[in-house]
Write an enzyme that holds these catalytic residues in place. Structure first.
Site, PDB file in Angstrom:
ATOM      1  N   CYS A  34      47.675  82.024  10.801  1.00 30.55           N
ATOM      2  CA  CYS A  34      47.648  82.862  11.834  1.00 30.55           C
ATOM      3  C   CYS A  34      48.850  83.720  11.819  1.00 30.55           C
ATOM      4  O   CYS A  34      49.048  84.689  12.208  1.00 30.55           O
ATOM      5  CB  CYS A  34      47.052  82.472  12.915  1.00 30.55           C
ATOM      6  SG  CYS A  34      47.455  80.667  13.290  1.00 30.55           S
ATOM      7  N   GLU A  59      43.691  80.452  21.109  1.00 32.96           N
ATOM      8  CA  GLU A  59      44.807  81.008  20.265  1.00 32.96           C
ATOM      9  C   GLU A  59      44.200  81.757  19.050  1.00 32.96           C
ATOM     10  O   GLU A  59      43.117  81.230  18.644  1.00 32.96           O
ATOM     11  CB  GLU A  59      45.792  79.988  19.447  1.00 32.96           C
ATOM     12  CG  GLU A  59      46.368  79.123  20.382  1.00 32.96           C
ATOM     13  CD  GLU A  59      47.335  78.175  19.734  1.00 32.96           C
ATOM     14  OE1 GLU A  59      47.820  78.258  18.723  1.00 32.96           O
ATOM     15  OE2 GLU A  59      47.520  77.016  20.318  1.00 32.96           O
TER      16      GLU A  59
END
Ligand SMILES: Cc1cc2nc3c(=O)[nH]c(=O)nc-3n(C[C@H](O)[C@H](O)[C@H](O)COP(=O)(O)OP(=O)(O)OC[C@H]3O[C@@H](n4cnc5c(N)ncnc54)[C@H](O)[C@@H]3O)c2cc1C
Length: 1006
Positions: A791, A757
């Site tokens: 994020c 990720e």
């Protein structure tokens, strides 16, 4: 508190009947079908879909400034074949389809003016002058007033100040007239009815202080007092009355405290009131402790009792957060509470004046009869209703009680629409007394019956919904976020932080094969708000320790792999319990180690708990072998086994949630783990050791190996015995891992699976009809919550041209209003970034932003904060950014927001999609068509419609992106565990000598 005595019931019912007969044949104007409003209400009550569309349309209307956008929205909301849509709206909608001709324009104008007049029905005036005129008229008709200025949502201190000034303006206007007003009923001493001031205003405290939040009770009360006091002084100067309204539950405690501060500061001035809400389960305690306080300080007080205006909001909020629902869930319970608490207030009429605010004839009659029975003097209670509602009720009340006050909102239509929607909802709700009486024409006996009896009837035959899922376990639910309206929750943080400070600072060893391991090389992990404060001296693994850890994991693999899935799941559930038992301590660690605010830190721990609970259930689901095909004579089973040793390389921004998520997924699938936390959050990482110990995990299954990436990172990735690498972090490192993992090392027995990720450059689109009250706060939170280091954080806001200036002005003011400083102080909205390296990196991007765009906000770090040496950076918003700017393309990971202008939705979507990332995104829009377009065309892993781009929850918002944002399927989603598993299939021929056993699901000839 005791309920209304049943002996009083016959009198209440008789009084209610008399009340009804005194107003027989009359109907409130909102239900008058001869008028447009009445027609719309009628349609809305008959058709739920139309009601939703209509109320949403009313809500967006003030934003539709051009004829084109009005036409477009009418078409989007009302075009279609639905025969339930009123003709005037349908015609408007169809005509616009054909190019918005003259007829359409006229119809649209009619629609706008009809809705505006609908709003005016509930609003006494848009300007101070108009409001004063309206009030004078009411007084002529014998009604007193309480004036309320619309505008509940303030997002900045500039807006709060403007709101306060609005009050001062209207008070000044009234002041000029005041001497000319006769007291109602020619009351003695210039007082209405001889005992109460002629001027009466209501204030909504949260609007006076834009930074109000339950986590910061003290700061909120201080802010409210400072802002409301000038209004109160003006009210006192005029000899008036001020009532503090009660808003959502989250402001209740601050509101009560605000009242107490003002009341004790001006003890000789008695005309200050407060509202309590009978729909709250806590109402008995709320009112009795308030009156107890009044007795203690020996000051007369005044209470307006309402049932409460935010029932839907409180219920939805509680349900979404899995908090106990704070309001009664059966309408008669609110009615009973009202009668009970109302009577209690009357019993205390010597010290507490009572304003009974209800349109419900049963409720009003019960209060009247209680007052009569208790012989409460008339000047100790009055009745209040809302302007524009329940005209027959107010007339009936005036006939019998004389003392009736109308609650009169005034102000712009823009905030007025929110108020209008509330009133429309109230009038059309099935539970509404007004609707039941005047629209449904319900049976009078039922309307007047004791609510206890109504409740008994309602509860008959209720069934309970099952709470177990298919695995026989309680259904998965997200761990509730912190509810900072609870004092215990607020007090827990300082206590946990203090406890941590007493113990932290020592050596933090590695943990390999069930043993602590120390190394000569250590790295200090420090508090980014105060770098001299060391949380721990963390031992650093070198290649040798990595080898030992992989070896231990490898040795544990064969046994752990074959442990039953249910047993592995059990370990996760035990780990979850450990975190639940220690939630504040775990969160406090993050407050000090990475600078998370209390709520953010608790959400992080909550997410870790969710991963454990969710993956445990997922493994049980996947752990059952699945029969493939149904051919008789053959039994084919698909099942899974763990892939092997997993290397988990975790980030510091969700130091517990993401670590636990990746680690627990690997472990529950049967893969022992070598876990490398990020350097700046290694103490949080070490907490996982305690967690897994508490869960009773066998030695070697979890190995804690912090270390310098440059020393041991590649070695771990390259290790031939590692089968899976789960990584979350930057794109650069993620790509490097993928590249290295693809190369087969000597002795390597399996292909490596990489789950990575990576970054994001997330955009939020602001459509020209967006609700700016929500959009501004949503962008602010998405961009600057935890210093923009998620994020999922918003780093680009793409604003449609026609709303650009309005949005930017509100956003910048909001950004200037938030407080900056150490995250351990809950007043602060933004704290330091995670460490010195991050600080340098963000400062570099601030410079780039300044060079590329026009600085709209740069909150310089104060000298005080600088003096702490903390890793602070300026909160920065920069405008005039286009897609080719670096600041629009590169991930910053800090509080730097680019504002980009788009001429229309096509361009906005093109800009939003114009980076190599595709992680999260959001759009604020009230256009059904644009929301649908975003659904299809805004290509990101997680898209949020009319919500912030951050705050993903396990399962509900399974998380993860694509393009350069990552490879692998969504964490917290149903496919995640499959990545840690190798599927196997075993097929057995079950036929022997022409005989095959019959299986239940075989596909035999029918
Ligand atoms: C003068 C005045 C001032 C006001 N000030 C405030 C204020 O400061 N703060 C505020 O919150 N409201 C305020 N209100 C609004 C008030 O809360 C609503 O108008 C009131 O709840 C309607 O109650 P009722 O007795 O008129 O009608 P009813 O029809 O008897 O009651 C409706 C109310 O019942 C409750 N209810 C609905 N469904 C359920 C359910 N399923 N379970 C339990 N309860 C349910 C809700 O509170 C709903 O509003 C004020 C109203 C007036 C008249």
């Amino acid at each position: 508190m005791s309920a209304t005595p049943t002996s009083l019931d016959p009198r209440i019912i008789t009084r209610g009947r008399e009340f009804f007969s005194s107003i027989s044949g009359e109907s409130p104007s909102v239900f008058n079908k001869g008028w447009w409003t009445g027609k719309v209400m009628d349609w809305a009550m008959k058709n739920e879909d139309f009601k939703v569309q209509m109320f949403r349309f009313v809500d967006v209307l003030p934003y539709l400034s051009t004829s084109e956008s009005l036409s477009r929205h009418i078409e989007e909301y009302f075009a279609g074949d639905d025969s339930n849509i009123p003709d005037v709206l349908k015609w408007g909608a169809t005509k616009t389809k054909f190019g918005g001709g003259l007829v359409a324009k006229v119809l649209n104008k009619t629609i706008r003016s009809n809705i505006e007049s609908m709003a005016r029905q509930f609003i006494i005036g848009q300007e101070a002058k108009e409001a004063v005129k309206g009030i004078k008229k009411l007084r002529k008709d014998g009604f007193a007033f309480v004036l309320d200025l619309l505008g509940e949502a303030t997002v900045s201190e500039v807006e709060s100040a403007a709101y306060r000034d609005g009050y001062l303006e209207v008070l000044n206007a009234i002041h000029k007239e005041l001497d000319k007003w006769n007291a109602l009923d020619n009351g003695a001493g210039g007082l209405d009815w001889g005992h109460t001031p002629k001027v009466n205003v209501a204030v909504k405290p949260s609007a006076f202080y834009s930074q109000s939040k339950p986590v910061d009770l003290e700061g909120t009360v201080d802010g409210m007092v400072a802002s409301i006091e000038p209004v109160y002084k003006k009210v006192m100067e005029m000899g008036g009355f001020m009532c503090i309204d009660m808003e959502q539950l989250k402001y209740k405690e601050a509101t009560v405290e605000l009242y107490k501060r003002l009341r004790t500061k001006y003890p000789d001035y008695p005309h200050l009131g407060i509202v309590f809400q009978a729909y709250l389960r806590s109402v008995d305690e709320d009112v009795s402790s308030f009156i107890g306080w009044a007795r203690e300080v020996n000051l007369p007080v005044s209470i307006r009792l309402v049932k409460g205006a935010y029932w839907d909001y409180e219920t939805v909020l509680a349900k979404q957060n899995d908090w106990p629902v704070p309001v009664w869930t059966h309408k008669p319970e609110s009615d009973m509470a009202y009668e009970r608490v109302g009577r209690y207030i009357l019993e205390n009429s010597d010290i507490c004046h009572f304003a009974c605010a209800s349109h419900n004839i049963r409720t009003i009659s019960a209060i009247m009869e209680s007052a009569a029975e208790l012989k409460v003097p008339e000047e100790r209670y009055e009745f209040q209703v809302l302007y524009g509602m329940a005209e027959p009720v107010r007339k009936g009340l005036k006939n019998v009680a004389k003392r009736v006050r109308l609650y009169c909102p005034y102000g712009d239509l823009l905030p007025g629409m929110a108020y209008l929607v509330r009133r429309l909802l109230e009038n059309t709700a099935n539970e509404s007394f007004l609707k039941q009486t005047f629209a449904d024409e319900a049976d009078m006996d039922r309307l007047l019956e004791n609510p206890a009896e109504t409740l008994r009837r309602q509860l008959e035959g209720k069934c309970v919904t099952p709470s177990e899922d298919k695995c026989g376990m309680p259904r998965f639910k997200n761990f509730p976020p912190a509810d900072f309206t609870l004092a215990a929750e607020r007090d827990a943080y300082p206590a946990s932080i203090a406890k941590l400070r007493k113990t932290m600072g020592g050596t933090v060893p590695l943990y390999i094969n069930g043993q602590d391991v120390t190394t000569a090389d250590t790295l200090d992990s420090y508090n980014p708000a105060l770098p001299s404060e060391i949380l721990g001296s963390v031992c650093q693994a070198g290649v040798e320790e990595v080898d030992r850890a992989v070896e231990a994991a490898s040795a544990a693999y064969l046994t752990w792999r074959d442990v039953a899935p249910e047993e592995r799941a059990e370990a996760l559930l035990k780990a979850a319990q450990y975190l639940k038992d220690n939630v504040h301590d775990m969160a406090a660690l993050q407050v000090l180690e990475v600078g998370k605010q209390w709520d953010q830190a608790q959400a992080d721990v909550g997410e870790a708990i969710d991963f454990l609970e969710y993956y445990a259930r997922e493994m049980i689901r996947l752990g059952k072998p699945r029969r493939m095909g149904r051919a008789p004579g053959e039994m084919s089973h698909l099942f899974y086994q763990g892939k092997g040793v997993a290397a988990v390389i975790a980030p510091w921004n969700f130091p517990m949630a993401i670590s636990v998520g990746m680690v627990s997924a690997a472990i529950v699938c049967g893969n022992p783990v070598v876990y490398k936390p990020a350097g700046s959050s290694s103490c949080v990482g070490r907490a996982l050791v305690d967690m897994w110990k508490a869960a009773g995990l066998p030695d070697g299954v979890f190995n804690y190996c912090p270390g310098r990436g440059s020393v041991m990172g590649d070695h771990l990735v390259d290790h031939p015995e590692v089968s899976v690498i789960a990584f979350t972090g930057s794109m650069e490192v993620g790509l490097r891992i993928q590249e290295r993992a693809a190369k087969v090392q000597p002795g390597q027995q399996q292909c490596k699976r990489v789950i990575a990720e990576m970054g994001g450059k997330n955009a939020i689109i602001i459509d020209d009809d967006a609700d700016l009250d929500e959009a501004v706060l949503g962008v602010l939170y998405s961009a600057f919550g935890f210093q923009g280091q998620k994020c999922s954080a918003c780093s680009r806001v793409v604003v449609l041209d026609s709303i650009y200036d309005r949005f930017v002005e509100r956003l910048t003011e909001a950004a200037k209003s938030v407080k900056l400083g150490p995250s351990e102080n809950p007043a602060n909205y933004m704290g330091p970034v995670v460490d010195k390296a991050a600080q340098q990196n963000v400062l570099r991007y601030v410079k780039i932003a300044e060079e590329e765009g026009r600085v709209l906000v740069k909150r310089e770090v104060s000298e005080d904060l600088k003096a702490t040496g903390g890793c602070y950076v300026p909160l920065t918003i920069v405008g005039d950014i286009t897609r080719d700017h670096r600041i629009a393309q590169e991930e910053v990971f800090g509080p730097v927001l680019s504002v980009m202008r788009a001429k229309d939705m096509d361009e906005a979507l093109a800009i939003a999609n114009s980076t190599k990332f595709a992680l999260t995104g959001a759009i604020y829009s009230r256009s059904p068509r644009n929301l649908e377009r975003a659904y299809k065309e805004f290509r990101v892993g997680n898209l949020y419609l009319n919500k912030p781009s951050v705050g993903a929850l396990v399962e509900r918002h399974a998380f993860g992106g694509f393009k350069m944002s990552g490879v692998g399927s969504k964490s917290g989603g149903p496919d995640y565990l499959l990545q840690f598993l190798d599927p196997r299939l075993v097929c057995e021929n079950t036929m022997r000598r022409g005989f095959a056993p019959i299986e239940e699901d075989d596909d035999w000839l029918s």
